[in-house]
Design an enzyme around this catalytic site. Structure first.
Site, PDB file in Angstrom:
ATOM      1  N   GLY A  66       0.823  -1.223   0.000  1.00 32.48           N
ATOM      2  CA  GLY A  66       0.000   0.000   0.000  1.00 32.48           C
ATOM      3  C   GLY A  66       0.850   1.262   0.000  1.00 32.48           C
ATOM      4  N   ILE A  87       0.066   6.903   4.538  1.00 31.83           N
ATOM      5  CA  ILE A  87       1.228   6.645   5.398  1.00 31.83           C
ATOM      6  C   ILE A  87       2.248   5.749   4.683  1.00 31.83           C
ATOM      7  CG2 ILE A  87       1.923   5.573   7.598  1.00 31.83           C
ATOM      8  CD1 ILE A  87      -0.950   6.377   8.633  1.00 31.83           C
ATOM      9  N   SER A 108      -2.917  -0.162  14.857  1.00 34.55           N
ATOM     10  CA  SER A 108      -3.631   1.061  15.200  1.00 34.55           C
ATOM     11  C   SER A 108      -3.922   1.023  16.696  1.00 34.55           C
ATOM     12  CB  SER A 108      -4.938   1.090  14.407  1.00 34.55           C
ATOM     13  OG  SER A 108      -5.863   1.937  15.007  1.00 34.55           O
ATOM     14  N   TYR A 153     -12.682  -3.469  11.957  1.00 33.48           N
ATOM     15  CA  TYR A 153     -11.344  -2.868  11.820  1.00 33.48           C
ATOM     16  C   TYR A 153     -10.523  -3.158  13.081  1.00 33.48           C
ATOM     17  CZ  TYR A 153      -7.824   0.828  11.111  1.00 33.48           C
ATOM     18  OH  TYR A 153      -6.640   1.533  10.968  1.00 33.48           O
TER      19      TYR A 153
HETATM   20  N1  NAP Z   1      -4.809   7.128   8.972  1.00 38.14           N
HETATM   21  C1  NAP Z   1      -4.882   6.870  10.280  1.00 38.14           C
HETATM   22  O1  NAP Z   1      -5.338   7.703  11.102  1.00 38.14           O
HETATM   23  C2  NAP Z   1      -4.374   5.563  10.819  1.00 38.14           C
HETATM   24  C3  NAP Z   1      -4.398   5.366  12.209  1.00 38.14           C
HETATM   25  C4  NAP Z   1      -3.910   4.164  12.728  1.00 38.14           C
HETATM   26  C5  NAP Z   1      -3.435   3.198  11.863  1.00 38.14           C
HETATM   27  N2  NAP Z   1      -3.435   3.400  10.521  1.00 38.14           N
HETATM   28  C6  NAP Z   1      -2.911   2.336   9.646  1.00 38.14           C
HETATM   29  O2  NAP Z   1      -1.939   2.861   8.772  1.00 38.14           O
HETATM   30  C7  NAP Z   1      -1.867   2.051   7.586  1.00 38.14           C
HETATM   31  C8  NAP Z   1      -1.926   2.932   6.346  1.00 38.14           C
HETATM   32  O3  NAP Z   1      -3.216   3.503   6.281  1.00 38.14           O
HETATM   33  P1  NAP Z   1      -3.497   4.943   5.663  1.00 38.14           P
HETATM   34  O4  NAP Z   1      -4.158   5.733   6.717  1.00 38.14           O
HETATM   35  O5  NAP Z   1      -2.301   5.460   4.968  1.00 38.14           O
HETATM   36  O6  NAP Z   1      -4.661   4.548   4.615  1.00 38.14           O
HETATM   37  P2  NAP Z   1      -4.810   4.744   3.038  1.00 38.14           P
HETATM   38  O7  NAP Z   1      -4.353   6.091   2.631  1.00 38.14           O
HETATM   39  O8  NAP Z   1      -6.211   4.350   2.749  1.00 38.14           O
HETATM   40  O9  NAP Z   1      -3.825   3.647   2.462  1.00 38.14           O
HETATM   41  C9  NAP Z   1      -4.121   2.271   2.517  1.00 38.14           C
HETATM   42  C10 NAP Z   1      -3.340   1.562   1.448  1.00 38.14           C
HETATM   43  O10 NAP Z   1      -3.725   0.180   1.471  1.00 38.14           O
HETATM   44  C11 NAP Z   1      -3.984  -0.208   0.120  1.00 38.14           C
HETATM   45  N3  NAP Z   1      -4.876  -1.363   0.030  1.00 38.14           N
HETATM   46  C12 NAP Z   1      -6.159  -1.463   0.459  1.00 38.14           C
HETATM   47  N4  NAP Z   1      -6.650  -2.671   0.120  1.00 38.14           N
HETATM   48  C13 NAP Z   1      -5.663  -3.341  -0.532  1.00 38.14           C
HETATM   49  C14 NAP Z   1      -5.580  -4.605  -1.150  1.00 38.14           C
HETATM   50  N5  NAP Z   1      -6.616  -5.448  -1.194  1.00 38.14           N
HETATM   51  N6  NAP Z   1      -4.404  -4.961  -1.714  1.00 38.14           N
HETATM   52  C15 NAP Z   1      -3.345  -4.131  -1.718  1.00 38.14           C
HETATM   53  N7  NAP Z   1      -3.375  -2.893  -1.167  1.00 38.14           N
HETATM   54  C16 NAP Z   1      -4.530  -2.504  -0.588  1.00 38.14           C
HETATM   55  C17 NAP Z   1      -4.608   1.029  -0.511  1.00 38.14           C
HETATM   56  O11 NAP Z   1      -4.628   0.924  -1.917  1.00 38.14           O
HETATM   57  P3  NAP Z   1      -5.577   1.892  -2.831  1.00 38.14           P
HETATM   58  O12 NAP Z   1      -4.898   3.239  -2.871  1.00 38.14           O
HETATM   59  O13 NAP Z   1      -5.612   1.203  -4.133  1.00 38.14           O
HETATM   60  O14 NAP Z   1      -6.898   1.959  -2.133  1.00 38.14           O
HETATM   61  C18 NAP Z   1      -3.643   2.075   0.020  1.00 38.14           C
HETATM   62  O15 NAP Z   1      -2.461   2.055  -0.722  1.00 38.14           O
HETATM   63  C19 NAP Z   1      -3.027   1.058   7.702  1.00 38.14           C
HETATM   64  O16 NAP Z   1      -2.547  -0.171   8.212  1.00 38.14           O
HETATM   65  C20 NAP Z   1      -3.951   1.701   8.723  1.00 38.14           C
HETATM   66  O17 NAP Z   1      -4.765   0.766   9.392  1.00 38.14           O
HETATM   67  C21 NAP Z   1      -3.906   4.563   9.967  1.00 38.14           C
END
Ligand code: NAP
Length: 286
Positions: A17, A22, A146, A170
């Site tokens: 991802g 992130i 998370s 989640y």
């Molecule tokens: N943002 C927050 O506040 C927060 C807080 C705590 C933890 N986290 C964790 O941080 C990590 C990154 O999240 P983020 O906030 O950066 O979210 P994000 O911007 O939505 O990024 C998620 C990534 O995962 C990819 N993804 C989703 N389904 C997939 C699949 N089936 N196969 C391959 N890739 C897939 C998405 O691809 P697409 O672009 O194609 O959708 C995207 O590249 C996650 O583990 C999340 O749980 C985030």
């Protein structure tokens, strides 16, 4: 001989991802620090665009590869092709995740959040593990979790809930990822592979749904109060590349510090039960 003393400069790194949020910032920072970064993404168009952008910023080539974490055979194909083209990764960052507002299943019948956020990193890590353990020097698996792991009545049987709630699913998936981290750390403690989980902190990214009015409002608030993804990525980069993390395994990283999750949240036997149930589940699938 590689990485006798752990150094991210010259290391081969996978960020799942890594095309946005992130993950993209993590890929940029690690690439800027000299790592050879491959971003593993489900959409090659987005991945290619992101690779070009990150490469321009880091002045170090970043490459995209196709990986759909909701598809078990895609995970198998990815690991085989990766080993063939690039060799064994020094660092695997299991960053990709979903938050599903409505119930959805994968083609093999597992609830989507659990499949992408837990089953996929479990399988991918175990496919790379023997290769990583055979390398000379420390290698690292980093699971991005998370602080939303406080779900009640954790279900180690991986069965689907009757009354689906997005946040609960989640939370359940992130808790499973943490149980997996602790169990794997125990199982591989005699190898040179470390495995840790990290809470990046809250960041304004695409993970939050945008297809409902209350979520649109929530996204607006999150974008005002949350950190930018580059700030949250610091926690992931710390876990993946810092010297402070040398030899550290089975820990929860939060606010750039090595800690423990809330003790009463994790039951002793559950990590073992979950591991066994997951292996059984995968054996029936593959
Ligand atoms: N943002 C927050 O506040 C927060 C807080 C705590 C933890 N986290 C964790 O941080 C990590 C990154 O999240 P983020 O906030 O950066 O979210 P994000 O911007 O939505 O990024 C998620 C990534 O995962 C990819 N993804 C989703 N389904 C997939 C699949 N089936 N196969 C391959 N890739 C897939 C998405 O691809 P697409 O672009 O194609 O959708 C995207 O590249 C996650 O583990 C999340 O749980 C985030």
């Amino acid at each position: 001989m590689r990485n006798k003393d752990f150094s991210i400069d010259g290391s081969l790194v996978i960020v799942t991802g890594g095309n946005t949020g992130i993950g993209k910032e993590t890929a940029r920072k690690l690439s800027s620090a000299g790592a050879k970064v491959i971003i593993a993404c489900r959409n090659m168009e987005k991945a290619e665009r992101a690779s070009i952008e990150i490469t321009e910023l880091s002045q170090n080539p970043v490459k995209p590869m196709l990986l759909d974490l909701s598809d078990i055979s895609s995970i198998g194909r990815f690991s085989e092709k990766f080993l063939e083209v690039y060799g064994t990764p020094d660092v695997l960052v299991n960053n990709a995740a979903v938050y599903m507002r409505k119930y959805q299943e994968t083609s093999f019948g597992m609830e989507m959040t659990m499949a992408v956020n837990y089953l996929a990193p479990f399988y991918l890590s175990n496919l790379f593990l023997p290769h990583m353990a055979a390398l000379d020097g420390e290698t690292r698996i980093v699971n991005v979790t998370s602080d939303a792991y406080h779900v009640k009545d954790f279900d180690a049987k991986l069965s689907t809930r009757k009354h689906y709630k997005g946040f609960s699913a989640y939370s359940q998936s992130k808790r499973a990822l943490m149980y997996f981290t602790f169990e794997m750390a125990e199982k591989i403690k005699r190898t040179s592979v470390t495995v840790n989980c990290v809470n990046p902190g809250h960041a304004a990214t695409n993970i939050w749904p945008s297809d409902a009015i209350h979520w649109k409002a929530a996204r607006g608030i999150i974008s005002m109060i949350a950190d930018p993804p580059s700030y949250a990525a610091e926690n992931v980069v710390f876990t993946a590349s810092s010297n402070e993390m040398k030899g550290v395994s089975g820990k929860y990283i939060n606010n750039l510090a090595i800690g423990e999750p809330k003790k009463d949240s994790f039951e002793e036997n559950t990590s073992h039960d979950l591991w066994e149930n997951t292996l059984l589940y995968l054996q029936n699938l593959i």
